[in-house]
Scaffold this motif. Structure first.
Motif, PDB file in Angstrom:
ATOM      1  N   ALA A 279       0.854  -1.750  -0.041  1.00 41.27           N
ATOM      2  CA  ALA A 279      -0.238   0.334   0.132  1.00 41.27           C
ATOM      3  C   ALA A 279       0.809   1.512  -0.203  1.00 41.27           C
ATOM      4  O   ALA A 279       0.373   2.546  -1.239  1.00 41.27           O
ATOM      5  CB  ALA A 279      -0.781  -0.431   1.270  1.00 41.27           C
TER       6      ALA A 279
ATOM      7  N   ARG B 239       1.038   4.260  -3.051  1.00 40.47           N
ATOM      8  CA  ARG B 239       1.447   5.770  -2.431  1.00 40.47           C
ATOM      9  C   ARG B 239       2.003   6.538  -3.092  1.00 40.47           C
ATOM     10  O   ARG B 239       1.474   7.885  -4.072  1.00 40.47           O
ATOM     11  CB  ARG B 239       1.051   5.660  -1.272  1.00 40.47           C
ATOM     12  CG  ARG B 239      -0.212   5.640  -0.080  1.00 40.47           C
ATOM     13  CD  ARG B 239      -0.008   5.788   1.193  1.00 40.47           C
ATOM     14  NE  ARG B 239      -1.268   4.825   1.508  1.00 40.47           N
ATOM     15  CZ  ARG B 239      -1.441   3.991   2.749  1.00 40.47           C
ATOM     16  NH1 ARG B 239      -0.076   3.577   2.354  1.00 40.47           N
ATOM     17  NH2 ARG B 239      -2.147   3.873   2.937  1.00 40.47           N
TER      18      ARG B 239
ATOM     19  N   ASP C  91      -8.043  -3.416  -4.291  1.00 42.23           N
ATOM     20  CA  ASP C  91      -8.599  -3.823  -2.998  1.00 42.23           C
ATOM     21  C   ASP C  91      -8.069  -2.555  -2.274  1.00 42.23           C
ATOM     22  O   ASP C  91      -7.952  -2.045  -1.861  1.00 42.23           O
ATOM     23  CB  ASP C  91      -8.581  -4.553  -2.302  1.00 42.23           C
ATOM     24  CG  ASP C  91     -10.805  -5.885  -2.289  1.00 42.23           C
ATOM     25  OD1 ASP C  91     -10.947  -5.250  -2.778  1.00 42.23           O
ATOM     26  OD2 ASP C  91      -9.916  -6.675  -1.674  1.00 42.23           O
ATOM     27  N   ILE C  92      -6.001  -2.908  -2.242  1.00 39.87           N
ATOM     28  CA  ILE C  92      -6.079  -2.128  -2.174  1.00 39.87           C
ATOM     29  C   ILE C  92      -5.799  -0.853  -3.055  1.00 39.87           C
ATOM     30  O   ILE C  92      -5.883   0.236  -2.367  1.00 39.87           O
ATOM     31  CB  ILE C  92      -4.152  -2.612  -2.388  1.00 39.87           C
ATOM     32  CG1 ILE C  92      -3.780  -3.800  -0.835  1.00 39.87           C
ATOM     33  CG2 ILE C  92      -3.234  -1.800  -1.969  1.00 39.87           C
ATOM     34  CD1 ILE C  92      -2.140  -4.315  -1.475  1.00 39.87           C
TER      35      ILE C  92
ATOM     36  N   ARG D  17      -7.762   0.372  -4.502  1.00 40.20           N
ATOM     37  CA  ARG D  17      -9.249   0.982  -4.703  1.00 40.20           C
ATOM     38  C   ARG D  17      -9.139   1.485  -3.012  1.00 40.20           C
ATOM     39  O   ARG D  17     -10.013   3.007  -2.803  1.00 40.20           O
ATOM     40  CB  ARG D  17     -10.779   0.419  -3.933  1.00 40.20           C
ATOM     41  CG  ARG D  17     -10.441   0.116  -5.829  1.00 40.20           C
ATOM     42  CD  ARG D  17     -11.569  -1.367  -5.513  1.00 40.20           C
ATOM     43  NE  ARG D  17     -11.931  -2.062  -6.769  1.00 40.20           N
ATOM     44  CZ  ARG D  17     -13.106  -2.899  -7.453  1.00 40.20           C
ATOM     45  NH1 ARG D  17     -12.885  -4.149  -6.277  1.00 40.20           N
ATOM     46  NH2 ARG D  17     -13.592  -2.727  -8.321  1.00 40.20           N
ATOM     47  N   ASP D  18      -8.285   1.252  -2.291  1.00 34.95           N
ATOM     48  CA  ASP D  18      -8.682   2.002  -0.542  1.00 34.95           C
ATOM     49  C   ASP D  18      -7.532   3.343  -0.705  1.00 34.95           C
ATOM     50  O   ASP D  18      -7.790   4.584  -0.165  1.00 34.95           O
ATOM     51  CB  ASP D  18      -8.187   1.469   0.530  1.00 34.95           C
ATOM     52  CG  ASP D  18      -9.663  -0.083   0.674  1.00 34.95           C
ATOM     53  OD1 ASP D  18      -9.944  -0.120   0.120  1.00 34.95           O
ATOM     54  OD2 ASP D  18      -8.999  -1.210   0.921  1.00 34.95           O
ATOM     55  N   VAL D  19      -7.014   2.666  -1.818  1.00 32.69           N
ATOM     56  CA  VAL D  19      -5.926   4.210  -1.534  1.00 32.69           C
ATOM     57  C   VAL D  19      -6.050   5.088  -2.095  1.00 32.69           C
ATOM     58  O   VAL D  19      -6.166   6.120  -2.048  1.00 32.69           O
ATOM     59  CB  VAL D  19      -4.371   3.913  -2.185  1.00 32.69           C
ATOM     60  CG1 VAL D  19      -3.008   4.995  -2.157  1.00 32.69           C
ATOM     61  CG2 VAL D  19      -3.693   2.942  -1.574  1.00 32.69           C
ATOM     62  N   SER D  20      -6.842   4.599  -2.997  1.00 35.98           N
ATOM     63  CA  SER D  20      -7.392   6.457  -4.149  1.00 35.98           C
ATOM     64  C   SER D  20      -8.447   6.748  -3.701  1.00 35.98           C
ATOM     65  O   SER D  20      -8.267   7.887  -3.636  1.00 35.98           O
ATOM     66  CB  SER D  20      -8.530   5.462  -5.432  1.00 35.98           C
ATOM     67  OG  SER D  20      -7.101   4.346  -6.637  1.00 35.98           O
ATOM     68  N   ALA D  21      -9.187   5.569  -2.721  1.00 34.17           N
ATOM     69  CA  ALA D  21      -9.958   6.941  -2.094  1.00 34.17           C
ATOM     70  C   ALA D  21      -9.435   7.353  -1.100  1.00 34.17           C
ATOM     71  O   ALA D  21     -10.373   8.116  -0.539  1.00 34.17           O
ATOM     72  CB  ALA D  21     -10.947   5.595  -1.100  1.00 34.17           C
ATOM     73  N   GLU D  22      -8.601   7.615  -0.565  1.00 31.51           N
ATOM     74  CA  GLU D  22      -7.692   8.282   0.803  1.00 31.51           C
ATOM     75  C   GLU D  22      -7.717  10.140   0.245  1.00 31.51           C
ATOM     76  O   GLU D  22      -7.927  10.759   0.719  1.00 31.51           O
ATOM     77  CB  GLU D  22      -6.298   7.753   1.092  1.00 31.51           C
ATOM     78  CG  GLU D  22      -6.200   6.609   1.764  1.00 31.51           C
ATOM     79  CD  GLU D  22      -5.172   6.066   1.613  1.00 31.51           C
ATOM     80  OE1 GLU D  22      -4.446   5.166   1.977  1.00 31.51           O
ATOM     81  OE2 GLU D  22      -3.933   6.444   1.364  1.00 31.51           O
TER      82      GLU D  22
END
Length: 351
Positions: free
Chosen positions: A307, A311, A342-343, A345-350
């Motif tokens: 992750a 970033r 999934d990772i 998507r999570d990083v993009s959501a940040e």
């Protein structure tokens, strides 16, 4: 950020594993991968394979990553792109590149001199064809129609389609700037997130010089994906491949990959790996590949470490991550891909 995966390449065709590749690509489409790219080198071609994949996928974009411009005339490239766009419901991306002198002169019998000039002319002719115009070009490499003959300026019978995106795989500073000036995306390699100015920075300069707004050109970069707690064990299998890239992907005087990594801060290391490879000591060449070059250009380690690397890519300007999930079985590779999606998507959501 979007995600992408590729298939094909130099080793394609050696093993009759096409059915397994197709199953992986179909599952990737279902998992939500945004772009599938067909590679073309000296294995399977990049068009017939992608056409097959188009018939068994539903939502992802489909790109040639990349077609070698010296292997086809520009108009045939344009005809192929229009055909693929029609067959895929406009999911098609035309990815182009110049390849290298060993392949261009060794396999296709075309002189490699002035690759950027040939690339410019190819893109210009394709744009004419996509716009439905009569094709006329007076260039150094392509003259259409030929003078003093029976040919005349023609337009293709297929309907015009100005929505076809053109992405370029470029590495030299001038070619990178041209990518920013004139095209829709960069099929990036040799991207080091701690030094994006060595590659992506030139694309941004070209876009700005042409007066294009930010975000006009997509930046796609990435690497292999492998999860685990023992980082050194994950790095070891990557060393021979990096050594091959630095030592064998080109000639002793024209290795564009080596040059790009040297610009990114690995001058001495790249030259040493190349020297050892050309001397025939491939084991020593692999051992000489620095850890940081592998960790910065791949996604390896625990989910937290991966992750953080995602970033780093995001912050360096990447908006499409091209992923190569590793694993002993098809299920292992699909599990790694799903976890990576999934990772991302999570990083993009940040943001």
């Amino acid at each position: 950020m979007r995600t992408a995966i590729g298939f094909g390449g130099p080793a394609s065709g050696k093993r009759r594993d096409w059915d397994e590749q197709v199953e992986f690509l179909r599952e990737a489409d279902r998992l939500g991968v945004d772009i599938l790219w067909s590679a073309e080198a000296w294995g399977m071609d990049g068009v017939s394979t992608l056409a097959y994949v188009a018939a068994v996928t539903e939502r992802c974009q489909l790109g040639t990553g990349i077609l070698q411009i010296s292997a086809r005339t520009p108009v045939m490239t344009a005809m192929t792109a229009l055909s693929m766009a029609a067959m895929t419901g406009d999911r098609f991306i035309l990815g182009l590149g110049v390849s290298g002198p060993q392949v261009v002169e060794g396999l296709h019998g075309v002189r490699f001199a002035d690759p950027l000039g040939r690339l410019r002319e190819t893109v210009d002719i394709c744009r004419q064809a996509f716009a439905g115009e009569r094709i006329s070009h007076q260039g150094r490499h392509h003259v259409l129609p030929l003078p003093h003959g029976q040919g005349k300026s023609l337009r293709l019978a297929q309907p015009a389609n100005g929505s076809i995106e053109i992405w370029l795989a470029t590495l030299g500073p001038k070619s990178l700037r041209y990518t920013g000036e004139a095209t829709d995306g960069w099929v990036g390699v040799c991207f080091v997130p701690s030094c994006p100015e060595a590659t992506w920075g030139h694309v941004v300069e070209g876009a700005e010089a042409a007066g294009r707004p930010p975000g006009s050109v997509a930046c796609q970069v990435g690497g292999t994906v492998e999860f685990g707690d023992d980082l050194e064990a994950l790095l070891a299998p990557r060393r021979p491949g990096v050594a091959f890239t630095l030592g064998a992907m080109g000639s002793a005087t024209a290795n564009f990959y080596n040059e790009a990594y040297r610009r990114a801060g690995f001058e001495d290391e790249c030259l040493e790996v190349q020297r050892l490879w050309l001397a025939g000591d491939r084991a020593a060449a692999a051992a000489a590949v620095p850890d940081r070059l592998i960790t910065e250009t791949n996604f390896a380690g625990t989910p937290t470490q991966v992750a953080d690397q995602v970033r780093a890519y995001r912050d360096a300007g990447a908006d499409v991550l091209r992923l190569q999930p590793e694993g002993a079985t098809l299920t292992d590779r699909l599990d790694a891909l799903a976890q990576m999606i999934d990772i991302v998507r999570d990083v993009s959501a940040e943001t």
